[in-house]
Design an enzyme around this catalytic site. Structure first.
Site, PDB file in Angstrom:
ATOM      1  N   HIS A 247     -15.656   0.652  35.785  1.00 51.86           N
ATOM      2  CA  HIS A 247     -16.276   0.662  37.427  1.00 51.86           C
ATOM      3  C   HIS A 247     -16.946  -0.507  37.573  1.00 51.86           C
ATOM      4  O   HIS A 247     -17.188  -1.307  36.696  1.00 51.86           O
ATOM      5  CB  HIS A 247     -17.393   1.834  37.516  1.00 51.86           C
ATOM      6  CG  HIS A 247     -16.684   3.200  37.221  1.00 51.86           C
ATOM      7  ND1 HIS A 247     -15.893   3.656  38.125  1.00 51.86           N
ATOM      8  CD2 HIS A 247     -16.773   3.906  36.270  1.00 51.86           C
ATOM      9  CE1 HIS A 247     -15.682   5.077  37.660  1.00 51.86           C
ATOM     10  NE2 HIS A 247     -16.160   4.927  36.529  1.00 51.86           N
TER      11      HIS A 247
ATOM     12  N   LYS B  40     -19.200  -8.902  21.536  1.00 55.59           N
ATOM     13  CA  LYS B  40     -18.927 -10.408  21.598  1.00 55.59           C
ATOM     14  C   LYS B  40     -17.989 -10.569  20.345  1.00 55.59           C
ATOM     15  O   LYS B  40     -17.754  -9.881  19.702  1.00 55.59           O
ATOM     16  CB  LYS B  40     -20.000 -11.333  21.145  1.00 55.59           C
ATOM     17  CG  LYS B  40     -21.249 -11.002  22.461  1.00 55.59           C
ATOM     18  CD  LYS B  40     -22.438 -11.952  22.038  1.00 55.59           C
ATOM     19  CE  LYS B  40     -23.456 -11.753  23.254  1.00 55.59           C
ATOM     20  NZ  LYS B  40     -24.835 -12.447  22.820  1.00 55.59           N
TER      21      LYS B  40
ATOM     22  N   ARG C 184     -23.625  -7.393  14.948  1.00 52.85           N
ATOM     23  CA  ARG C 184     -23.996  -8.822  14.702  1.00 52.85           C
ATOM     24  C   ARG C 184     -23.384  -9.207  13.289  1.00 52.85           C
ATOM     25  O   ARG C 184     -23.249  -8.218  12.588  1.00 52.85           O
ATOM     26  CB  ARG C 184     -25.347  -9.103  14.578  1.00 52.85           C
ATOM     27  CG  ARG C 184     -26.233  -7.915  13.861  1.00 52.85           C
ATOM     28  CD  ARG C 184     -27.743  -8.304  13.716  1.00 52.85           C
ATOM     29  NE  ARG C 184     -28.459  -7.413  12.750  1.00 52.85           N
ATOM     30  CZ  ARG C 184     -28.602  -7.700  11.675  1.00 52.85           C
ATOM     31  NH1 ARG C 184     -28.551  -8.931  11.140  1.00 52.85           N
ATOM     32  NH2 ARG C 184     -29.382  -6.806  11.011  1.00 52.85           N
TER      33      ARG C 184
END
Length: 218
Positions: free
Chosen positions: A110, A182, A196
């Protein structure tokens, strides 16, 4: 004798399922288990949405919510009962393990604009009440989408979420239950939400490049 007929029925059911998706899948010498599913919304005729190499084992669900998207899976890879949802591209290279309960999602689904999300709901209601697929007329122009890449020799633990635009580097390990937003460096172990780097994989446990192998033998 009974077990023979059960196996025969399962085989026929499986082959029938493969025939239904044959026009949209390009597969080498690999195994699509009974749990493997391909969901298509308004597919382009004869488009190869999924390309699979050799010696790969799949029990995952791959969903294309629009006519766009592509999933490429390499050789000697295993994907358990996880879900891949593509509107851009998902590339999974060779010798990759992906456990069960994972989601690879190459788009946001969305808009971040609340008005567009209101429009999504109104459009879904309209399609449902007209007897259509509830996202048949979804406006994808306002939805962000970027490819996902899982490099060779990576391992994704159970119940991980890999979001749009992420590259998992070669040989990396993603701990169970992680949310990856990421890029993950090659030969590292990551975990958490958001994921991480927890530590690097020791040199002696890393795959050597052809150049490294040559140096090692001198």
């Amino acid at each position: 004798m009974l077990s023979f007929f059960i196996r025969l029925i399962k085989k026929r059911t499986f082959n029938s399922h493969l025939r239904e998706i044959a026009d949209y899948v390009d597969v080498g010498k690999s195994h699509l288990l009974m749990g493997f599913k391909l969901n298509l919304n308004r597919p382009i005729d004869k488009k190869k949405y999924v390309k699979i190499g050799d010696d790969t084992i799949l029990e995952c669900t791959i969903t294309f919510e629009s006519p766009n998207g592509e999933v490429i899976i390499g050789n000697n890879t295993f994907i358990g009962t996880s879900t891949i949802i593509s509107r851009s591209q998902v590339v999974i290279e060779d010798n990759v393990f992906i456990a069960w309960g994972c989601y690879l999602y190459d788009h946001d689904s969305h808009s971040i604009d609340y008005k567009e999300r209101e429009n999504d709901i109104l459009q879904q209601l309209s399609d449902l009440r007209a007897g259509r697929n509830f996202i048949k007329n979804k406006n994808w122009d306002v939805v962000n989408s970027r490819p996902i890449k899982i490099c060779s020799n990576a391992w994704i633990g159970m119940h991980c979420i890999i979001l749009k635009g992420v590259t998992i580097g070669e040989g990396a390990i993603v701990g169970a239950g992680s949310v990856v937003t990421k890029n993950v460096p090659a030969w590292t172990i990551v975990g958490g939400n958001p994921a991480r780097v927890l530590k690097e994989i020791p040199e002696h446990l890393r795959k050597k490049s052809d150049h490294d192998k040559l140096l090692y033998t001198l």
